[in-house]
Scaffold this motif. Sequence first.
Motif, PDB file in Angstrom:
ATOM      1  N   ASP A 208     -74.765  -5.566 112.251  1.00 45.64           N
ATOM      2  CA  ASP A 208     -74.722  -5.559 113.721  1.00 45.64           C
ATOM      3  C   ASP A 208     -73.411  -6.088 114.298  1.00 45.64           C
ATOM      4  O   ASP A 208     -73.374  -6.587 115.429  1.00 45.64           O
ATOM      5  N   ASP A 211     -71.485  -1.684 116.868  1.00 46.01           N
ATOM      6  CA  ASP A 211     -72.525  -0.867 117.498  1.00 46.01           C
ATOM      7  C   ASP A 211     -72.076   0.587 117.442  1.00 46.01           C
ATOM      8  O   ASP A 211     -71.120   0.970 118.138  1.00 46.01           O
ATOM      9  N   ASP A 213     -73.244   3.156 118.734  1.00 44.64           N
ATOM     10  CA  ASP A 213     -73.379   3.832 120.028  1.00 44.64           C
ATOM     11  C   ASP A 213     -72.332   3.372 121.028  1.00 44.64           C
ATOM     12  O   ASP A 213     -72.144   3.999 122.071  1.00 44.64           O
ATOM     13  N   ASN A 214     -71.686   2.258 120.723  1.00 44.52           N
ATOM     14  CA  ASN A 214     -70.644   1.738 121.610  1.00 44.52           C
ATOM     15  C   ASN A 214     -69.545   1.073 120.755  1.00 44.52           C
ATOM     16  O   ASN A 214     -69.343  -0.143 120.809  1.00 44.52           O
ATOM     17  N   PRO A 215     -68.866   1.878 119.940  1.00 45.37           N
ATOM     18  CA  PRO A 215     -67.924   1.318 118.961  1.00 45.37           C
ATOM     19  C   PRO A 215     -66.649   0.756 119.564  1.00 45.37           C
ATOM     20  O   PRO A 215     -65.930  -0.005 118.911  1.00 45.37           O
ATOM     21  N   LYS A 216     -66.360   1.147 120.805  1.00 46.60           N
ATOM     22  CA  LYS A 216     -65.127   0.725 121.469  1.00 46.60           C
ATOM     23  C   LYS A 216     -63.920   1.043 120.577  1.00 46.60           C
ATOM     24  O   LYS A 216     -63.797   2.138 120.081  1.00 46.60           O
ATOM     25  N   LYS A 217     -63.063   0.081 120.349  1.00 42.12           N
ATOM     26  CA  LYS A 217     -61.841   0.340 119.581  1.00 42.12           C
ATOM     27  C   LYS A 217     -61.794  -0.474 118.284  1.00 42.12           C
ATOM     28  O   LYS A 217     -60.720  -0.724 117.739  1.00 42.12           O
TER      29      LYS A 217
END
Length: 252
Positions: A208, A211, A213-217
């Motif tokens: 964890d 994420d 679904d929201n890996p960003k950079k």
Amino acid sequence: MNLTETDTSLFKRLRFVLVETSHPGNIGAAARAIKTMGFGRLILVNPRFEDALSHPDAIAFASGALDVLESAQIMYSVENAVSGCNFVAAVSARLREFSPPILDPRTFAQRVSKPEEGEIALIFGSERYGLPNQVVMNCQALINIPANPAYSSLNLAQAIQLLAYEARVASFVETEGGSHIGFQGQLASTEQVEGMYSHLEEALIAVDFLDPDNPKKLMPRIKRLFSRAGLEAEEVNILRGISKKILDISKR
């Protein structure tokens, strides 16, 4: 110096990869540029014209470098073009926020001139829109030519000529002297490094930390971090071992 005199040098290890080149004349001029500096490995990725290597403009602009055109390869992905390489550098005038380390041509050439650096690829983008960000992010370096900031646009063949010249000069310096002290293992190939990134990403998702679904950079930043290290094959194996242990523990 010709190619037969440098079988174990950068002249044999360095490949020039041209991605989605628009004008056959530029391909011929590129062949001429690398041959004048003693190189001969040219790879095209998805050129605009199917007859790019035999097009009249390519032959005309090659001007005596037809052997380079005849031995050039056409491939349909950058991954195939750089397969087996230990160090891959993109050439671009446009800097990216999450690019790999930025090198000038001379620094690049000095680094890759050492035989232990293994197989090297230089990637040049289309004359119309350059290289996609994804290609740049998967490289170990971004080469930026310090041209006039008010007018920094170079013709494709000019950029190739400049990099080939710096590589030639650095090869002479490396051949003429200089000792390398200390143990240095075999550099990891691009396939090994990409496999390590996939393994590490899987481990980070399992605990964890990432994420999906929201890996960003996060992964581009990790790639940027490791691209500065010049990972050796054994180091990649260590990192994959760590990832495997994380995954094993997360399944308990």
